[in-house]
Motif scaffolding. Sequence first.
Motif, PDB file in Angstrom:
ATOM      1  N   UNK A 107      77.030  33.389 -20.155  1.00  0.00           N
ATOM      2  CA  UNK A 107      75.815  32.893 -20.794  1.00  0.00           C
ATOM      3  C   UNK A 107      74.689  33.913 -20.649  1.00  0.00           C
ATOM      4  N   UNK A 108      74.098  34.308 -21.780  1.00  0.00           N
ATOM      5  CA  UNK A 108      72.964  35.227 -21.767  1.00  0.00           C
ATOM      6  C   UNK A 108      71.650  34.461 -21.794  1.00  0.00           C
ATOM      7  N   UNK A 109      70.609  35.140 -21.353  1.00  0.00           N
ATOM      8  CA  UNK A 109      69.294  34.504 -21.243  1.00  0.00           C
ATOM      9  C   UNK A 109      68.210  35.540 -21.477  1.00  0.00           C
ATOM     10  N   UNK A 110      67.104  35.093 -22.053  1.00  0.00           N
ATOM     11  CA  UNK A 110      65.923  35.939 -22.215  1.00  0.00           C
ATOM     12  C   UNK A 110      64.739  35.174 -21.633  1.00  0.00           C
ATOM     13  N   UNK A 111      64.106  35.743 -20.609  1.00  0.00           N
ATOM     14  CA  UNK A 111      63.022  35.039 -19.922  1.00  0.00           C
ATOM     15  C   UNK A 111      61.680  35.701 -20.202  1.00  0.00           C
ATOM     16  N   UNK A 112      60.631  34.920 -19.991  1.00  0.00           N
ATOM     17  CA  UNK A 112      59.279  35.409 -20.223  1.00  0.00           C
ATOM     18  C   UNK A 112      58.994  36.619 -19.327  1.00  0.00           C
ATOM     19  N   UNK A 113      58.452  37.669 -19.928  1.00  0.00           N
ATOM     20  CA  UNK A 113      58.074  38.857 -19.175  1.00  0.00           C
ATOM     21  C   UNK A 113      59.126  39.942 -19.126  1.00  0.00           C
ATOM     22  N   UNK A 114      60.380  39.590 -19.468  1.00  0.00           N
ATOM     23  CA  UNK A 114      61.458  40.577 -19.369  1.00  0.00           C
ATOM     24  C   UNK A 114      62.202  40.763 -20.690  1.00  0.00           C
ATOM     25  N   UNK A 115      61.604  40.285 -21.787  1.00  0.00           N
ATOM     26  CA  UNK A 115      62.230  40.477 -23.096  1.00  0.00           C
ATOM     27  C   UNK A 115      62.352  41.963 -23.404  1.00  0.00           C
ATOM     28  N   UNK A 116      63.568  42.435 -23.610  1.00  0.00           N
ATOM     29  CA  UNK A 116      63.780  43.841 -23.932  1.00  0.00           C
ATOM     30  C   UNK A 116      63.740  44.768 -22.735  1.00  0.00           C
ATOM     31  N   UNK A 117      63.435  44.240 -21.551  1.00  0.00           N
ATOM     32  CA  UNK A 117      63.371  45.071 -20.341  1.00  0.00           C
ATOM     33  C   UNK A 117      64.766  45.261 -19.755  1.00  0.00           C
ATOM     34  N   UNK A 118      65.550  44.181 -19.738  1.00  0.00           N
ATOM     35  CA  UNK A 118      66.896  44.254 -19.169  1.00  0.00           C
ATOM     36  C   UNK A 118      67.737  43.116 -19.718  1.00  0.00           C
ATOM     37  N   UNK A 119      69.060  43.244 -19.594  1.00  0.00           N
ATOM     38  CA  UNK A 119      69.958  42.156 -19.948  1.00  0.00           C
ATOM     39  C   UNK A 119      69.897  41.098 -18.847  1.00  0.00           C
ATOM     40  N   UNK A 120      69.925  39.827 -19.254  1.00  0.00           N
ATOM     41  CA  UNK A 120      69.872  38.736 -18.284  1.00  0.00           C
ATOM     42  C   UNK A 120      70.975  37.737 -18.579  1.00  0.00           C
ATOM     43  N   UNK A 121      71.444  37.085 -17.513  1.00  0.00           N
ATOM     44  CA  UNK A 121      72.411  36.003 -17.641  1.00  0.00           C
ATOM     45  C   UNK A 121      71.820  34.743 -17.025  1.00  0.00           C
ATOM     46  N   UNK A 122      72.312  33.591 -17.485  1.00  0.00           N
ATOM     47  CA  UNK A 122      71.840  32.325 -16.922  1.00  0.00           C
ATOM     48  C   UNK A 122      72.093  32.317 -15.424  1.00  0.00           C
ATOM     49  N   UNK A 123      71.135  31.775 -14.669  1.00  0.00           N
ATOM     50  CA  UNK A 123      71.198  31.920 -13.214  1.00  0.00           C
ATOM     51  C   UNK A 123      70.813  30.637 -12.483  1.00  0.00           C
ATOM     52  N   UNK A 124      71.160  30.663 -11.190  1.00  0.00           N
ATOM     53  CA  UNK A 124      70.641  29.730 -10.197  1.00  0.00           C
ATOM     54  C   UNK A 124      69.886  30.561  -9.172  1.00  0.00           C
ATOM     55  N   UNK A 125      68.630  30.182  -8.883  1.00  0.00           N
ATOM     56  CA  UNK A 125      67.834  30.889  -7.884  1.00  0.00           C
ATOM     57  C   UNK A 125      68.286  30.503  -6.479  1.00  0.00           C
ATOM     58  N   UNK A 126      68.407  31.507  -5.602  1.00  0.00           N
ATOM     59  CA  UNK A 126      68.814  31.259  -4.212  1.00  0.00           C
ATOM     60  C   UNK A 126      67.697  31.746  -3.286  1.00  0.00           C
ATOM     61  N   UNK A 127      67.029  30.808  -2.618  1.00  0.00           N
ATOM     62  CA  UNK A 127      65.904  31.149  -1.757  1.00  0.00           C
ATOM     63  C   UNK A 127      66.327  31.186  -0.290  1.00  0.00           C
ATOM     64  N   UNK A 128      66.028  32.265   0.425  1.00  0.00           N
ATOM     65  CA  UNK A 128      66.266  32.256   1.877  1.00  0.00           C
ATOM     66  C   UNK A 128      65.215  31.408   2.586  1.00  0.00           C
ATOM     67  N   UNK A 129      65.634  30.716   3.636  1.00  0.00           N
ATOM     68  CA  UNK A 129      64.717  29.928   4.455  1.00  0.00           C
ATOM     69  C   UNK A 129      64.578  30.610   5.805  1.00  0.00           C
ATOM     70  N   UNK A 130      63.343  30.936   6.164  1.00  0.00           N
ATOM     71  CA  UNK A 130      63.052  31.618   7.418  1.00  0.00           C
ATOM     72  C   UNK A 130      62.119  30.785   8.278  1.00  0.00           C
ATOM     73  N   UNK A 131      61.993  31.218   9.533  1.00  0.00           N
ATOM     74  CA  UNK A 131      60.963  30.631  10.374  1.00  0.00           C
ATOM     75  C   UNK A 131      59.599  31.062   9.874  1.00  0.00           C
ATOM     76  N   UNK A 132      58.580  30.273  10.195  1.00  0.00           N
ATOM     77  CA  UNK A 132      57.203  30.561   9.785  1.00  0.00           C
ATOM     78  C   UNK A 132      56.304  30.549  11.010  1.00  0.00           C
ATOM     79  N   UNK A 133      55.154  31.230  10.942  1.00  0.00           N
ATOM     80  CA  UNK A 133      54.235  31.245  12.088  1.00  0.00           C
ATOM     81  C   UNK A 133      53.812  29.830  12.490  1.00  0.00           C
TER      82      UNK A 133
END
Length: 273
Positions: A107-133
Amino acid sequence: MSSEQHSDKEYLSRDQVQDRLLQILLYFDGYCKEHGLRYWIAAGTLLGAVRHKGFIPWDDDVDVMMPRSDFEKLMTSFNDPGNRFFLTDWNNSPISNPFPKLCDRQVFLESWGYEGVCDENLWVDIFPVDGAPDSFSEYQRWKKADRRLLYIAWAQTRKSQRLISKVAKKVVKPISKIFITYQKCMELINNRWKKIPFDESRFATCVGCDLNAKGYSYFPRECFNGSEQVEFCSHLLPAPKDYRKILEVTYGDYLSLPPEEERVDHGTKVWLA
């Protein structure tokens, strides 16, 4: 909603996009179970599970989060024998966010801000969880530092829409690249949060998860002491043990629907390979 035909691409409807996103999410869930990796659904995906038992009706992305130790195991060992799914981040893409994405080659995707900048595929974002101050004011200071680095990175990689942004970018981009690359900006953000081990901290933060949220990503560490299964599109997926507290901190009155004018997607265009 039906597919939309534009030039030579048949863009998927929101329902079709959500179905494809669910396929990626279920693959990720299975992979983590198979390899003993902790993860939880996050952000709008967690909100959708609790409020709608699935996707927020107008949403078009999926978010998950992982303790840093499990996250790093994923990043160093991930392999899809079927070669359909792959991980991408700032090391192999100009999309400058401080977290990786699990992508679908089908699946291909075109997102705001990156049109024509690079090829993109549909994704799931993966966020690392760290300790905080322990100090919330210190957490806010770190987040402000993150923002400065993000603005530099975005100036180097994103397209600008407004005239004033285009002018500023022409000045900032060439100057900033002399001193720091967008890849280094992402490394600095992650290295800052890795200083406080997640499993030993009193508070925790989801790195990158609060870039666009109304609230903030600063939670008592005990919110993550275990998992609770929640329903998402007729599947049971892991949520942090005290997911209600996390949603309250992030969104406030999370069970109430936002005003009509705020019920918008991310404006992406999606089509099959």
